[in-house]
Design a protein around this motif. Sequence first.
Motif, PDB file in Angstrom:
ATOM      1  N   MET A   1    -127.274  -4.792   7.556  1.00 32.02           N
ATOM      2  CA  MET A   1    -127.173  -5.547   8.821  1.00 32.02           C
ATOM      3  C   MET A   1    -126.988  -6.997   8.457  1.00 32.02           C
ATOM      4  SD  MET A   1    -129.833  -3.740  11.544  1.00 32.02           S
ATOM      5  CE  MET A   1    -131.201  -4.152  10.739  1.00 32.02           C
ATOM      6  N   ASN A   2    -125.760  -7.343   8.448  1.00 31.27           N
ATOM      7  CA  ASN A   2    -125.603  -8.905   8.011  1.00 31.27           C
ATOM      8  C   ASN A   2    -124.927  -9.721   9.169  1.00 31.27           C
ATOM      9  OD1 ASN A   2    -126.356  -8.356   5.312  1.00 31.27           O
ATOM     10  ND2 ASN A   2    -124.248  -7.462   4.850  1.00 31.27           N
TER      11      ASN A   2
ATOM     12  N   ARG B   1    -130.212  -3.830   3.354  1.00 31.72           N
ATOM     13  CA  ARG B   1    -129.982  -5.360   3.053  1.00 31.72           C
ATOM     14  C   ARG B   1    -129.659  -5.980   4.006  1.00 31.72           C
ATOM     15  NH1 ARG B   1    -131.885  -3.675  -0.769  1.00 31.72           N
ATOM     16  NH2 ARG B   1    -131.129  -3.444  -2.824  1.00 31.72           N
ATOM     17  N   GLN B   2    -130.262  -7.216   4.411  1.00 31.24           N
ATOM     18  CA  GLN B   2    -129.890  -7.988   5.517  1.00 31.24           C
ATOM     19  C   GLN B   2    -129.562  -9.548   4.995  1.00 31.24           C
ATOM     20  OE1 GLN B   2    -132.473  -7.338   9.403  1.00 31.24           O
ATOM     21  NE2 GLN B   2    -133.627  -6.255   7.734  1.00 31.24           N
ATOM     22  N   THR B   3    -128.464  -9.993   5.326  1.00 25.89           N
ATOM     23  CA  THR B   3    -128.380 -11.429   5.001  1.00 25.89           C
ATOM     24  C   THR B   3    -127.815 -12.169   6.300  1.00 25.89           C
ATOM     25  OG1 THR B   3    -127.889 -10.922   2.718  1.00 25.89           O
ATOM     26  CG2 THR B   3    -127.224 -12.988   3.576  1.00 25.89           C
ATOM     27  N   TYR B   4    -128.342 -12.832   6.820  1.00 27.72           N
ATOM     28  CA  TYR B   4    -127.748 -13.814   8.161  1.00 27.72           C
ATOM     29  C   TYR B   4    -127.706 -15.456   7.695  1.00 27.72           C
ATOM     30  CZ  TYR B   4    -128.497  -9.502  10.810  1.00 27.72           C
ATOM     31  OH  TYR B   4    -128.157  -8.275  11.130  1.00 27.72           O
TER      32      TYR B   4
ATOM     33  N   ASP C   1    -136.300   0.475  -0.683  1.00 24.17           N
ATOM     34  CA  ASP C   1    -135.555  -0.813  -1.406  1.00 24.17           C
ATOM     35  C   ASP C   1    -135.461  -1.547  -0.302  1.00 24.17           C
ATOM     36  OD1 ASP C   1    -134.367  -2.754  -2.652  1.00 24.17           O
ATOM     37  OD2 ASP C   1    -133.141  -1.639  -3.756  1.00 24.17           O
ATOM     38  N   GLY C   2    -135.891  -2.735   0.084  1.00 24.84           N
ATOM     39  CA  GLY C   2    -135.390  -3.364   1.360  1.00 24.84           C
ATOM     40  C   GLY C   2    -135.479  -4.818   1.043  1.00 24.84           C
TER      41      GLY C   2
END
Length: 428
Positions: A276-277, A304-307, A333-334
Amino acid sequence: MSAHPTGAAGFLHRYEGLRMRLPGARLPFVAALRDQAAEAFRTQGFPTRRVEAWKYTDLRPVADAGFDEALTAVDSAPDLPPAHGTARAVFVDGRFRPDLSALDGLPYAVESLAMALPGLDGRLGALARVEAQPMAALNTMLFEDGLVVTVPAGAAGGVLDLVSIGTASERPEAFHPRHLIRLGAGASLTIIETATGPEGARYLHNPVYEVEVAAGATLTHARLQQEAPRAFQLATAYARVAEGGTYDNFTLNAGGRLVRNEIHTVLAGPNAACHMNGAQLLRDGQHADTTTVLDHAAPDCASRQTYKTVLMGRSRGVFQGKIHVHQVAQRTDGYQMNQALLLSPEAEIDSKPQLEIYADDVKCSHGATVGEIDAEQLFYLRARGIPEPRARAMLVEAFLKEAVEGVQDEAARAALDAAITGWWEKAA
């Protein structure tokens, strides 16, 4: 002046007047869902900043706007954004327009929600939580149409453009599309969604998505939020990912006066994955809120989250991200990162990352950074003959690159790159 009351009372008044004319009114399961949602919305109303999940976003401009029902002429033909694939589903003011769409010869089923309702018992409302999310309750109460996408097991769906255009200008209007997306085992699909409207349009676009990704399936959902400058968008998405499945979501918030992108994802089977980016590109007077809730409910899953947020003028960005690791979700793995680039001393960013972990064997991390354009990097580029506007553009695009690179699908990544470049060229 609106003919109806404002705030929650206005929408409830509209529901009472329309309930027997809304799609599915004579289907008991649809009527029951709507009544349940109406009661939930009556109880909750529009959330205030006293509600923790809405602490940084004030919905009073939406509640006070006095929206009317969308009354788009059926023969209107608004300009369409560029296509990214061969398949296209177009909605104008929340209503499906088959005359503007291109859906022939697809290896999967695409239907108008209004027409497909009789076959959606048990699927419609299966993931949405109207008792907890008031905007989902409002959508369930008043939806008129939407898209139903069903990809059979093993099918490669290619790219589907989902286009939403708001046109209201004389008086503010509201529409609440409901989109149901289901991928069978091993299937794949890329949806590139564009939401837009002309310069003077005033409307509320309140979509809800219910997404089911079966075992081994992969869904890429890229959302280009480029609403009209005076418009509001309040989007709520629910996704459930089965064993070995992947949900790849990217949301670009670049338009609208006030927008909120709320995503609830459950990794329900072992070895499921979620990316979720997103990016928020905000000019003077804009407010954008990204809120994510990610449930690790099975072992051996990765997320994986990159905002990234870029803010100009007197704009405000919000990021709230929660990772919830259930006790059964061993070997999770978060990763979550939120970064903001302030291009104005009047800009503001609120960041609230959260970890809630009940398992022992996990690898989870989160972080947040806020900063300005690096003066040394800017000087380096200027010293090599690059004009200041172009130098700033290069640094902003480099800042955003990490988030976009996380999108696996090439077509979706190209669409996002083009939207980011186009935004900066207009804003600079």
